[in-house]
Design a protein around this motif. Structure first.
Motif, PDB file in Angstrom:
ATOM      1  N   LEU A 454     -19.993  22.212  16.902  1.00  0.00           N
ATOM      2  CA  LEU A 454     -19.791  22.677  18.027  1.00  0.00           C
ATOM      3  C   LEU A 454     -18.349  22.757  18.644  1.00  0.00           C
ATOM      4  O   LEU A 454     -17.837  21.767  18.824  1.00  0.00           O
ATOM      5  CB  LEU A 454     -20.501  22.041  19.413  1.00  0.00           C
ATOM      6  CG  LEU A 454     -20.548  23.011  20.530  1.00  0.00           C
ATOM      7  CD1 LEU A 454     -20.947  24.660  20.280  1.00  0.00           C
ATOM      8  CD2 LEU A 454     -21.478  22.358  21.736  1.00  0.00           C
ATOM      9  N   ALA A 455     -17.620  24.013  18.394  1.00  0.00           N
ATOM     10  CA  ALA A 455     -16.110  24.068  18.926  1.00  0.00           C
ATOM     11  C   ALA A 455     -15.852  25.740  19.048  1.00  0.00           C
ATOM     12  O   ALA A 455     -16.854  26.261  18.745  1.00  0.00           O
ATOM     13  CB  ALA A 455     -15.284  23.562  17.744  1.00  0.00           C
ATOM     14  N   ASN A 456     -14.822  26.121  19.600  1.00  0.00           N
ATOM     15  CA  ASN A 456     -14.612  27.310  19.739  1.00  0.00           C
ATOM     16  C   ASN A 456     -13.058  27.373  20.004  1.00  0.00           C
ATOM     17  O   ASN A 456     -12.442  26.489  20.762  1.00  0.00           O
ATOM     18  CB  ASN A 456     -15.399  27.969  20.866  1.00  0.00           C
ATOM     19  CG  ASN A 456     -15.116  29.350  20.852  1.00  0.00           C
ATOM     20  OD1 ASN A 456     -15.373  30.135  19.696  1.00  0.00           O
ATOM     21  ND2 ASN A 456     -14.603  30.102  21.986  1.00  0.00           N
ATOM     22  N   PRO A 457     -12.130  28.312  19.419  1.00  0.00           N
ATOM     23  CA  PRO A 457     -11.172  28.307  19.747  1.00  0.00           C
ATOM     24  C   PRO A 457     -10.635  28.497  21.168  1.00  0.00           C
ATOM     25  O   PRO A 457      -9.358  27.748  21.706  1.00  0.00           O
ATOM     26  CB  PRO A 457     -10.284  29.565  19.180  1.00  0.00           C
ATOM     27  CG  PRO A 457     -11.369  29.892  17.926  1.00  0.00           C
ATOM     28  CD  PRO A 457     -12.667  29.227  18.470  1.00  0.00           C
ATOM     29  N   ASP A 458     -11.570  28.969  22.074  1.00  0.00           N
ATOM     30  CA  ASP A 458     -11.150  28.942  23.374  1.00  0.00           C
ATOM     31  C   ASP A 458     -12.599  27.873  23.966  1.00  0.00           C
ATOM     32  O   ASP A 458     -13.664  28.301  24.098  1.00  0.00           O
ATOM     33  CB  ASP A 458     -11.746  30.472  24.295  1.00  0.00           C
ATOM     34  CG  ASP A 458     -11.678  30.370  25.611  1.00  0.00           C
ATOM     35  OD1 ASP A 458     -11.212  29.336  26.156  1.00  0.00           O
ATOM     36  OD2 ASP A 458     -12.254  31.456  26.030  1.00  0.00           O
ATOM     37  N   HIS A 459     -11.971  26.930  24.225  1.00  0.00           N
ATOM     38  CA  HIS A 459     -12.559  25.844  24.766  1.00  0.00           C
ATOM     39  C   HIS A 459     -13.421  26.007  26.267  1.00  0.00           C
ATOM     40  O   HIS A 459     -14.240  25.254  26.501  1.00  0.00           O
ATOM     41  CB  HIS A 459     -11.909  24.373  24.751  1.00  0.00           C
ATOM     42  CG  HIS A 459     -11.102  24.256  25.639  1.00  0.00           C
ATOM     43  ND1 HIS A 459      -9.828  24.432  25.633  1.00  0.00           N
ATOM     44  CD2 HIS A 459     -11.150  24.003  27.150  1.00  0.00           C
ATOM     45  CE1 HIS A 459      -8.964  24.353  26.504  1.00  0.00           C
ATOM     46  NE2 HIS A 459      -9.800  23.869  27.664  1.00  0.00           N
ATOM     47  N   THR A 460     -13.024  26.926  26.734  1.00  0.00           N
ATOM     48  CA  THR A 460     -13.289  27.262  28.169  1.00  0.00           C
ATOM     49  C   THR A 460     -14.655  28.327  28.014  1.00  0.00           C
ATOM     50  O   THR A 460     -15.045  28.795  28.948  1.00  0.00           O
ATOM     51  CB  THR A 460     -12.477  28.157  29.142  1.00  0.00           C
ATOM     52  OG1 THR A 460     -11.956  29.251  28.704  1.00  0.00           O
ATOM     53  CG2 THR A 460     -11.121  26.932  29.112  1.00  0.00           C
ATOM     54  N   TRP A 461     -15.054  28.887  26.647  1.00  0.00           N
ATOM     55  CA  TRP A 461     -16.331  29.494  26.574  1.00  0.00           C
ATOM     56  C   TRP A 461     -17.385  28.982  27.301  1.00  0.00           C
ATOM     57  O   TRP A 461     -17.857  27.863  26.950  1.00  0.00           O
ATOM     58  CB  TRP A 461     -16.386  29.998  25.242  1.00  0.00           C
ATOM     59  CG  TRP A 461     -17.347  30.827  25.001  1.00  0.00           C
ATOM     60  CD1 TRP A 461     -17.311  32.256  24.857  1.00  0.00           C
ATOM     61  CD2 TRP A 461     -18.853  30.472  25.078  1.00  0.00           C
ATOM     62  NE1 TRP A 461     -18.572  33.044  24.922  1.00  0.00           N
ATOM     63  CE2 TRP A 461     -19.594  31.946  24.859  1.00  0.00           C
ATOM     64  CE3 TRP A 461     -19.680  29.692  24.862  1.00  0.00           C
ATOM     65  CZ2 TRP A 461     -20.931  32.190  24.822  1.00  0.00           C
ATOM     66  CZ3 TRP A 461     -21.149  29.768  24.780  1.00  0.00           C
ATOM     67  CH2 TRP A 461     -21.797  30.931  24.642  1.00  0.00           C
ATOM     68  N   ALA A 462     -18.056  29.929  28.166  1.00  0.00           N
ATOM     69  CA  ALA A 462     -19.475  29.238  28.788  1.00  0.00           C
ATOM     70  C   ALA A 462     -20.589  30.381  28.487  1.00  0.00           C
ATOM     71  O   ALA A 462     -20.266  31.563  28.382  1.00  0.00           O
ATOM     72  CB  ALA A 462     -19.059  29.174  30.102  1.00  0.00           C
ATOM     73  N   ALA A 463     -21.721  29.882  28.493  1.00  0.00           N
ATOM     74  CA  ALA A 463     -22.855  30.620  28.156  1.00  0.00           C
ATOM     75  C   ALA A 463     -23.387  31.211  29.532  1.00  0.00           C
ATOM     76  O   ALA A 463     -23.081  30.747  30.311  1.00  0.00           O
ATOM     77  CB  ALA A 463     -23.916  29.832  27.496  1.00  0.00           C
ATOM     78  N   THR A 464     -23.851  32.374  29.287  1.00  0.00           N
ATOM     79  CA  THR A 464     -24.418  33.105  30.311  1.00  0.00           C
ATOM     80  C   THR A 464     -25.695  33.686  30.084  1.00  0.00           C
ATOM     81  O   THR A 464     -25.901  33.805  28.936  1.00  0.00           O
ATOM     82  CB  THR A 464     -23.488  34.340  31.009  1.00  0.00           C
ATOM     83  OG1 THR A 464     -23.318  35.310  29.910  1.00  0.00           O
ATOM     84  CG2 THR A 464     -22.135  34.053  31.163  1.00  0.00           C
ATOM     85  N   ALA A 465     -26.529  34.507  30.977  1.00  0.00           N
ATOM     86  CA  ALA A 465     -27.821  34.928  30.562  1.00  0.00           C
ATOM     87  C   ALA A 465     -27.678  36.061  29.709  1.00  0.00           C
ATOM     88  O   ALA A 465     -28.410  36.269  28.710  1.00  0.00           O
ATOM     89  CB  ALA A 465     -28.389  35.560  31.772  1.00  0.00           C
TER      90      ALA A 465
END
Length: 501
Positions: A454-465
């Motif tokens: 679990l990683a992403n170049p943008d560590h601020t990415w957040a899930a939404t509905a």
């Protein structure tokens, strides 16, 4: 690129993986209960009013126990308000969260939900505004066979068979001045000991959790545990620990090292309990119930309760939106809990739905998984057998909160029956990938069954509905074994699980 090494050998076991490590928490707070687990008007509600989509996600999360009904809420709770015909149940002010509770859900509904979710209940009693007699009354209601007043009341409410609840919390965070009925260590030790002694007269086999410190930053931390355990030691089984973490002023490096603080917390509580054991010449050992832990941004607007004459039912409260970095920290905190499995015998992710939670819902609408859902679910699914000590060597980095900290953290489990080995590993570096070399010679001939990161170049990415799935744990194709050594590349700000068999 950073490089780290790690050695796994089944000969070095810490203790068994405990299913209760993967507990959670449901409090009458915000929308955790109402429009969380319970929403009769929802299109997916079952005959009892429970959201079936939330039940499905709870089972997928792998939750083993659920602590109820609080939390701060329990210190003012009258359990009798939540039993009997719903139309006769009173609406009460909840002073802890400046809300109103209609008591549509109480003990009987919660126990029905536990059965549907296939989880073990962990019940908390009110030692804030109430005391020994009320503890005995609710225990009789829950666990006694018919033939007594409260057992017969339970039967009259449609539940003739005792619930036989084993785990009971003797109050909640009684060291905290914010707590209704806050007590000094001496005051709390006395009432908790008397409650425990009396409850065991009904059922000697209960597992009782006495309140430890609500955080390691409390000025009474350590001294509180010593005083409470010196009085209650022979009457309780576990002492609680609570800890929440969040990124402070953009200090990502310190935040990613939050497990360093959890390690210190656990070690300190265990040392204090063992000191009381030695001084009192006790034979048994007190273990830890880490029954509140998570990432919680307490200074955000989401955590401010209503005020004045506004006492709403199920207000939006503590609904933190979690990003990738938060999920990496949650995965690392699970690493800490597992490597202390010899002392941490139970833990509860706080909370389950909507309130600082892995599961989110819309009233009348959708549900989705937050980023923190995934490391918890994968760890609960794949941690089996014995927890192993791992010999670890990696570069360090400087943090403002914890000094020099390893960029690498990990724990492994080994299932002797199947031969499976599972590695849970975190790269705390904020900007550099890490190549991990793992010595598997003690494990024998194994191959990589699965590697997920679990990683992403943008560590601020957040899930939404609208988008809960574009950033998920992905297959890590770099994981390979050659000549008894595993090599795997770990992106910065990442949590990974590698399954061998």
């Amino acid at each position: 690129m950073l490089r780290g090494t790690l050695t796994i050998d089944p000969a070095f076991a810490v203790g068994p993986v405990r299913p209760r490590t993967f507990g959670s928490f449901v409090e009458h707070l915000g929308r955790c209960v109402y429009t969380g687990i319970y929403e009769p008007e929802h299109p997916d509600a079952d005959a009892d009013g429970f959201r079936s989509d939330v039940l499905d996600l709870t089972r997928e999360l792998g939750v083993s126990t659920v602590r109820y009904p609080g939390g701060n809420f329990v210190s003012g709770y009258r359990w009798e308000d939540g039993v009997g015909p719903r139309e006769k149940r009173p609406v009460r002010l909840d002073l802890a969260w400046h809300s109103s509770d209609p008591n549509w859900v109480g003990i009987d509904e919660f126990m029905a939900w536990c059965a549907k979710a296939d989880v073990e209940p962990m019940m908390a009693i009110n030692l804030g505004t109430r005391g020994v007699q009320e503890a005995l009354d609710v225990l009789e209601y829950c666990n006694a066979p018919v033939g007594t007043h409260f057992a017969d009341l339970r039967a009259a409410n449609g539940h003739p068979e005792p619930y036989r609840i084993k785990m009971w919390c003797l109050g909640n965070e009684m060291d905290g001045p914010w707590q209704i009925g806050h007590k000094t260590a001496e005051e709390y030790a006395r009432v908790a000991t008397e409650a425990a002694r009396a409850m065991r007269m009904i059922d000697p086999e209960l597992e009782l959790v006495v309140c430890g410190s609500s955080s390691s930053s409390m000025p009474t931390f350590g001294a509180w545990e010593h005083t409470v355990l010196a009085e209650s030691y022979e009457h309780v089984d576990l002492v609680s620990a609570h800890a929440y973490y969040y990124e402070v002023d953009g200090d990502l490096g310190s935040f990613l090292a939050s497990a360093v603080d959890m390690d210190h917390f656990i070690d300190s509580v265990a040392a204090t309990a063992d000191a009381v054991r030695a001084a009192g010449k006790h034979t048994k050992r007190i273990h830890i119930s880490f029954d509140e832990w998570n990432v919680w941004y307490q200074k955000r607007a989401e955590s401010r309760p209503p005020s004045g004459d506004d006492w709403p039912v199920a207000p939006v409260l503590l609904e933190d939106t979690y990003n990738v970095a938060d999920a990496v920290v949650v995965g690392n905190l699970l690493v800490s809990l597992l490597r202390h499995t010899d002392r941490v015998h139970a833990a509860s992710l706080a909370q389950l739905v909507n309130v600082i939670a892995p599961i989110m819902t819309e009233p009348g609408g959708r549900s989705w998984r937050q980023t923190i859902f995934h490391p918890f679910a994968l760890t609960a699914q794949h941690a089996k057998g014995q927890v192993l000590q791992v010999a670890l060597d990696a570069p360090t980095y400087s943090t403002s909160r914890f000094g020099e900290v390893s960029v690498l953290d990990a724990v492994a489990t080994h299932d002797a029956e199947s031969g499976a080995v599972t590695l849970f590993v975190v790269n705390r570096s904020t900007d550099a990938p890490l190549t991990l070399d793992v010595d598997l010679r003690g494990v024998g001939d194994v191959s990589v069954l699965e590697a997920l990161t679990l990683a992403n170049p943008d560590h601020t990415w957040a899930a939404t509905a609208d988008d809960a799935d574009s950033v998920l744990p992905q297959a890590n194709g770099s994981a390979a074994i050659a000549e008894g050594r595993l090599s795997v590349e770990l992106p910065p700000v990442s949590w990974s699980v590698v399954r061998l068999g």
